[in-house]
Design a protein around this motif. Sequence first.
Motif, PDB file in Angstrom:
ATOM      1  N   ASN A 129       0.893  -1.636   0.016  1.00 11.52           N
ATOM      2  CA  ASN A 129      -0.549   0.425  -0.109  1.00 11.52           C
ATOM      3  C   ASN A 129       0.652   1.420   0.292  1.00 11.52           C
ATOM      4  OD1 ASN A 129       1.192  -0.434   2.413  1.00 11.52           O
ATOM      5  ND2 ASN A 129      -0.714   1.040   3.142  1.00 11.52           N
ATOM      6  N   PHE A 130       1.901   1.013  -1.148  1.00 11.64           N
ATOM      7  CA  PHE A 130       2.899   2.610  -0.351  1.00 11.64           C
ATOM      8  C   PHE A 130       3.184   2.538  -2.527  1.00 11.64           C
ATOM      9  CE2 PHE A 130       7.384   4.328  -0.790  1.00 11.64           C
ATOM     10  CZ  PHE A 130       6.774   5.753  -0.450  1.00 11.64           C
ATOM     11  N   ALA A 131       3.228   4.352  -2.438  1.00 13.69           N
ATOM     12  CA  ALA A 131       3.966   3.983  -4.284  1.00 13.69           C
ATOM     13  C   ALA A 131       3.918   5.515  -4.119  1.00 13.69           C
ATOM     14  CB  ALA A 131       1.590   3.928  -4.832  1.00 13.69           C
ATOM     15  N   VAL A 132       4.654   6.544  -4.906  1.00 12.74           N
ATOM     16  CA  VAL A 132       5.212   7.176  -5.769  1.00 12.74           C
ATOM     17  C   VAL A 132       4.599   7.983  -6.319  1.00 12.74           C
ATOM     18  CG1 VAL A 132       7.746   7.294  -6.788  1.00 12.74           C
ATOM     19  CG2 VAL A 132       7.889   5.820  -4.158  1.00 12.74           C
ATOM     20  N   PHE A 133       4.520   8.863  -6.449  1.00 15.82           N
ATOM     21  CA  PHE A 133       4.386   9.850  -7.368  1.00 15.82           C
ATOM     22  C   PHE A 133       5.427  10.741  -8.094  1.00 15.82           C
ATOM     23  CE2 PHE A 133       2.466  13.612  -9.206  1.00 15.82           C
ATOM     24  CZ  PHE A 133       2.117  13.392 -10.763  1.00 15.82           C
ATOM     25  N   ALA A 134       6.188   9.967  -9.218  1.00 18.40           N
ATOM     26  CA  ALA A 134       7.906  10.698  -8.730  1.00 18.40           C
ATOM     27  C   ALA A 134       7.249  11.535 -10.186  1.00 18.40           C
ATOM     28  CB  ALA A 134       8.537   9.390  -9.804  1.00 18.40           C
ATOM     29  N   ASN A 135       7.969  13.014  -9.655  1.00 26.30           N
ATOM     30  CA  ASN A 135       8.590  14.455  -9.834  1.00 26.30           C
ATOM     31  C   ASN A 135       9.685  14.388 -10.002  1.00 26.30           C
ATOM     32  OD1 ASN A 135       5.681  15.073 -11.180  1.00 26.30           O
ATOM     33  ND2 ASN A 135       5.255  14.061  -9.071  1.00 26.30           N
ATOM     34  N   HIS A 136      11.355  13.393 -10.371  1.00 29.21           N
ATOM     35  CA  HIS A 136      12.853  13.821  -9.931  1.00 29.21           C
ATOM     36  C   HIS A 136      12.660  14.242 -11.035  1.00 29.21           C
ATOM     37  CE1 HIS A 136      13.127  12.979  -5.861  1.00 29.21           C
ATOM     38  NE2 HIS A 136      12.514  11.538  -6.571  1.00 29.21           N
ATOM     39  N   VAL A 137      13.426  15.801 -11.561  1.00 28.84           N
ATOM     40  CA  VAL A 137      14.175  15.970 -12.095  1.00 28.84           C
ATOM     41  C   VAL A 137      15.944  15.758 -12.278  1.00 28.84           C
ATOM     42  CG1 VAL A 137      12.388  17.760 -12.999  1.00 28.84           C
ATOM     43  CG2 VAL A 137      13.715  18.285 -11.430  1.00 28.84           C
ATOM     44  N   THR A 138      16.032  16.139 -13.269  1.00 28.26           N
ATOM     45  CA  THR A 138      17.916  16.226 -13.460  1.00 28.26           C
ATOM     46  C   THR A 138      18.751  16.924 -13.897  1.00 28.26           C
ATOM     47  OG1 THR A 138      17.988  15.238 -15.470  1.00 28.26           O
ATOM     48  CG2 THR A 138      17.854  13.742 -13.804  1.00 28.26           C
ATOM     49  N   ILE A 139      19.284  17.766 -13.219  1.00 27.70           N
ATOM     50  CA  ILE A 139      19.801  18.809 -13.551  1.00 27.70           C
ATOM     51  C   ILE A 139      20.698  19.403 -14.787  1.00 27.70           C
ATOM     52  CG2 ILE A 139      22.178  18.396 -12.236  1.00 27.70           C
ATOM     53  CD1 ILE A 139      19.980  21.873 -11.744  1.00 27.70           C
ATOM     54  N   ILE A 140      21.605  18.532 -15.741  1.00 28.19           N
ATOM     55  CA  ILE A 140      22.385  18.681 -16.629  1.00 28.19           C
ATOM     56  C   ILE A 140      21.492  18.767 -18.266  1.00 28.19           C
ATOM     57  CG2 ILE A 140      23.769  17.247 -18.265  1.00 28.19           C
ATOM     58  CD1 ILE A 140      25.466  17.754 -15.884  1.00 28.19           C
ATOM     59  N   PRO A 141      20.031  18.382 -18.365  1.00 26.86           N
ATOM     60  CA  PRO A 141      19.479  18.844 -19.237  1.00 26.86           C
ATOM     61  C   PRO A 141      18.417  20.051 -19.309  1.00 26.86           C
ATOM     62  CG  PRO A 141      18.550  17.121 -18.549  1.00 26.86           C
ATOM     63  CD  PRO A 141      19.434  17.170 -17.364  1.00 26.86           C
ATOM     64  N   ALA A 142      18.961  20.413 -17.632  1.00 28.59           N
ATOM     65  CA  ALA A 142      18.401  22.170 -17.318  1.00 28.59           C
ATOM     66  C   ALA A 142      19.540  23.086 -18.144  1.00 28.59           C
ATOM     67  CB  ALA A 142      18.034  21.987 -16.041  1.00 28.59           C
TER      68      ALA A 142
END
Lengths: 382, 91
Positions: free
Chosen positions: A163-176
Amino acid sequence: MRFVDEFRDPETARHLAREIAGLCEPGRRYAFMEVCGGHTHTIYKHGLEDHLPENVRLVHGPGCPVCVLPMGRVDDAIAIAEHDDVIMTAFGDMMRVPGGNGSFFDAKAAGADIRMVYSPLDALKIARTNPDKRVVFMAIGFETTAPSTAMTVLRAQAEGLENFAVFANHVTIIPAIKAILDSPDLRLDGFLGPGHVSTVIGCRPYEFIARDHRKPLVTAGFEPLDILQSVHWLMRQLAEGRCEVENQYSRVVPWNGNRRALEVIGRVMELRPWFEWRGLGFISHSAMALRPEFAAFDAERIYDVPGVRVADPKACQCGEVLKGVLEPWECKVFGTACTPETPIGTCMVSSEGACAAYYNFGRFSRSRVREATLLADPVVRR
Amino acid sequence: MCLGIPGELVELPDDETDLALVTVSGVRRKVNIGLLRDEEELVVGDWILIHVGFALAKIDEQEAAAALRVLHELGPAYDQELQDFATTDVG
Ligand code: SF4
């Protein structure tokens, strides 16, 4: 505590300022982007721009994860939170971020079960004690927080927690950084590399910036003198015609990063083909989703998310601020319609956002109310 | 959330959970040290930089003091983070 005192030493600050001024070519203007919101905060708090020659400018980058989250993702998260069986969990920074239909705080007031946590592990504990609910963790952040999310998913899997889930919004710095380097409206002479992100990814991923884009980068610490020293290193590189990646924050940042952290990110997450950044638009391969093997923990697969793209409010100029094209105070609604209490844009929400940092400290800096800064902090006392 | 909080190791984990006891400005809580397992030999009394409940780097005492100082300057934002740090629990 001597070390700290040295770092607060106004004499050293003055010395560095003189060195920087001495390296300026007559008639040339310099602009350096600090990518990380923590640096922006230190710069405004200590009025560091007052220490720099008039022709050396610090430009604030997109390194505050809360600030770059697009409105549509906030709405998607709220849509998940509105399910009766869901307990949504999020960092405190997330609560006031405006979506198209209000913030987490608004959704909570309207009855959704949304709880603040300090760590994804706290969310895991809530899941253990609420077996009849599904606990969703709103995962945001750059590479600094991604390993924590990944470790937590692995932990949930090891415990057989369903009953555990993640709503993933992780971003990566290099493409930015790449997107900024490619943006036509900005001229930069170099970068202050993010401190904590680099603890995870190390300094190697920045090498293309020096090699292909001919811009120096210095990974910097968070003390005021760290930043002055890093600017000095950047100026020295330019003066000597060098273009390299240097690590001013080597007392914390290993050149190769944290192998274990990179390994767990790679095990649990994969790059998305593209992701929307508030103000910057769609950037390819700039964010991470859970791998298909972890579908059982992926809120995006468990629930139908609307996935609607919401245009930023007309008055909002966060995009220009995030790219360093506008200074915070140049936004039309800065300090009037948009304040930390009633943010219109995300840069006003987190204390690391350029607008909030400037609102809280910067207003008293630069020529405006100079005396206030001089009294407030020994570093800038001259 | 982006803030690194310096903590002092009080007790190493005695099982496979990787949860070690640390203190931060007198506040005790459990922190996951799994990300440092391959990198560093940790002993009680070591200082670590903690991000959202996970130790990301081993630091020395001077660096810990400097990091705390940067945090204190954040004022209310740090108070909130420290309060969250103190009042939530990984069990
Ligand atoms: S003042 Fe508000 S709307 Fe304008 S750029 Fe800053 S956060 Fe965005």
